[in-house]
Design a protein around this motif. Structure first.
Motif, PDB file in Angstrom:
ATOM      1  N   ARG A  33       0.833  -1.203   0.000  1.00 32.29           N
ATOM      2  CA  ARG A  33       0.000   0.000   0.000  1.00 32.29           C
ATOM      3  C   ARG A  33       0.868   1.254   0.000  1.00 32.29           C
ATOM      4  NH1 ARG A  33      -1.503   3.378   3.781  1.00 32.29           N
ATOM      5  NH2 ARG A  33      -0.863   2.015   5.465  1.00 32.29           N
TER       6      ARG A  33
ATOM      7  N   MET B 169       0.083  -2.045 -11.137  1.00 31.29           N
ATOM      8  CA  MET B 169      -0.788  -0.904 -11.394  1.00 31.29           C
ATOM      9  C   MET B 169      -0.489  -0.409 -12.799  1.00 31.29           C
ATOM     10  SD  MET B 169      -0.627   1.141  -7.738  1.00 31.29           S
ATOM     11  CE  MET B 169       0.835   1.993  -8.223  1.00 31.29           C
TER      12      MET B 169
ATOM     13  N   LEU C  87       1.903  -6.976  -6.932  1.00 29.62           N
ATOM     14  CA  LEU C  87       1.084  -5.791  -7.150  1.00 29.62           C
ATOM     15  C   LEU C  87       1.434  -5.239  -8.524  1.00 29.62           C
ATOM     16  CD1 LEU C  87      -0.755  -3.370  -6.316  1.00 29.62           C
ATOM     17  CD2 LEU C  87       1.303  -2.335  -5.323  1.00 29.62           C
TER      18      LEU C  87
ATOM     19  N   TRP D 103      -8.489  -7.940  -9.464  1.00 26.43           N
ATOM     20  CA  TRP D 103      -8.241  -6.618 -10.012  1.00 26.43           C
ATOM     21  C   TRP D 103      -9.387  -5.669  -9.678  1.00 26.43           C
ATOM     22  CZ3 TRP D 103     -12.094  -5.148 -13.298  1.00 26.43           C
ATOM     23  CH2 TRP D 103     -12.835  -6.165 -13.891  1.00 26.43           C
TER      24      TRP D 103
ATOM     25  N   GLY E 152       2.654   1.548  -3.367  1.00 26.39           N
ATOM     26  CA  GLY E 152       1.680   1.876  -4.404  1.00 26.39           C
ATOM     27  C   GLY E 152       1.289   3.344  -4.377  1.00 26.39           C
TER      28      GLY E 152
ATOM     29  N   ARG F 133      -5.856   0.701 -13.257  1.00 28.08           N
ATOM     30  CA  ARG F 133      -6.100  -0.699 -12.926  1.00 28.08           C
ATOM     31  C   ARG F 133      -5.123  -1.115 -11.842  1.00 28.08           C
ATOM     32  NH1 ARG F 133      -7.961  -5.915 -15.958  1.00 28.08           N
ATOM     33  NH2 ARG F 133      -9.830  -4.675 -15.797  1.00 28.08           N
ATOM     34  N   ILE F 134      -5.653  -1.713 -10.791  1.00 27.86           N
ATOM     35  CA  ILE F 134      -4.861  -2.250  -9.687  1.00 27.86           C
ATOM     36  C   ILE F 134      -5.092  -3.746  -9.674  1.00 27.86           C
ATOM     37  CG2 ILE F 134      -4.546  -2.262  -7.182  1.00 27.86           C
ATOM     38  CD1 ILE F 134      -5.725   0.653  -7.265  1.00 27.86           C
ATOM     39  N   GLU F 135      -4.001  -4.506  -9.740  1.00 20.46           N
ATOM     40  CA  GLU F 135      -4.095  -5.971  -9.734  1.00 20.46           C
ATOM     41  C   GLU F 135      -3.217  -6.518  -8.625  1.00 20.46           C
ATOM     42  OE1 GLU F 135      -2.618  -7.233 -13.517  1.00 20.46           O
ATOM     43  OE2 GLU F 135      -4.372  -6.509 -14.603  1.00 20.46           O
TER      44      GLU F 135
ATOM     45  N   GLY G 227      -7.101   4.778  -4.374  1.00 19.97           N
ATOM     46  CA  GLY G 227      -6.126   3.756  -4.764  1.00 19.97           C
ATOM     47  C   GLY G 227      -5.492   3.105  -3.553  1.00 19.97           C
TER      48      GLY G 227
ATOM     49  N   ILE H  86      -5.628  -0.839  -2.940  1.00 17.48           N
ATOM     50  CA  ILE H  86      -4.374  -1.592  -2.833  1.00 17.48           C
ATOM     51  C   ILE H  86      -4.300  -2.276  -1.477  1.00 17.48           C
ATOM     52  CG2 ILE H  86      -1.858  -1.427  -2.691  1.00 17.48           C
ATOM     53  CD1 ILE H  86      -2.129   1.039  -4.619  1.00 17.48           C
TER      54      ILE H  86
END
Length: 182
Positions: free
Chosen positions: A32, A80, A78, A146, A35, A93-95, A54, A58
């Motif tokens: 986190r 992004m 992680l 995601w 990110g 996009r956060i995966e 975000g 995250i």
């Protein structure tokens, strides 16, 4: 006739960040923090709505990977991405990918947990904050969870990580995270 679009035709996203973290609570917290630092480097300061949302996404996806997707000795990833190279260009996009493919979250939580429960609300948070979210199998094993966050067209940043942006992002980072990330 259906026409498939290949990744080469779409192109690469303007911004992409990928990093592995240990499948522990500390790894989830670090994911986190790192990110959010990356979002700041891309032009979304820490007090920006994109950065704050975000951070929550995250944090929740990383905590789930460390808790429910944990396999001893395996890390979670992680990723992004944002920019015109995505199918939805005004999207962040956060995966988060982990090693437990058999442990897939339900598409929608069936019911709220009891009021005194200490867990069980994370996916409700993701469902509320994200524009879209879902899961995908990860080869050779595991899954990717995601979440997409739609951005205003003016919010997609084209700045690179260089010069003053990198310095200011590093200086705003909490001391603990700055020490861990270099």
């Amino acid at each position: 006739m259906k026409t498939e679009i290949s990744r080469a035709e779409i192109g690469a996203p303007v911004h992409e960040f990928v990093q592995l973290f240990s499948s522990t609570p500390r790894g989830a917290r670090l994911a986190r923090l790192v990110g959010v630092r990356q979002l700041a480097a891309w032009g979304w300061p820490y007090d920006d709505e994109v950065s704050q949302t975000g951070s929550l996404l995250i944090g929740e996806l990383a905590a789930n990977a460390a808790t429910h997707g944990r396999v001893v000795g395996r890390r979670f990833r992680l990723r992004m991405a944002t920019g015109p190279g995505l199918l939805l260009p005004a999207t962040l996009r956060i995966e988060v990918a982990d090693a437990r493919g058999e442990s897939v979250p339900p598409p929608a939580p069936a019911q709220l947990p009891p009021l005194d429960a200490e867990s069980g609300r994370g996916l409700l948070l993701v469902q509320t904050l994200a524009t879209r979210w879902g899961t995908a199998p990860r080869s050779p094993s595991g899954k990717t969870v995601w979440a997409d966050l739609d951005l205003d067209q003016g919010q997609v940043r084209d700045e690179g990580l260089g010069g003053d942006a990198a310095t200011s992002a590093r200086s705003e980072l909490p001391a603990e995270a700055a020490a861990l990330t270099g």
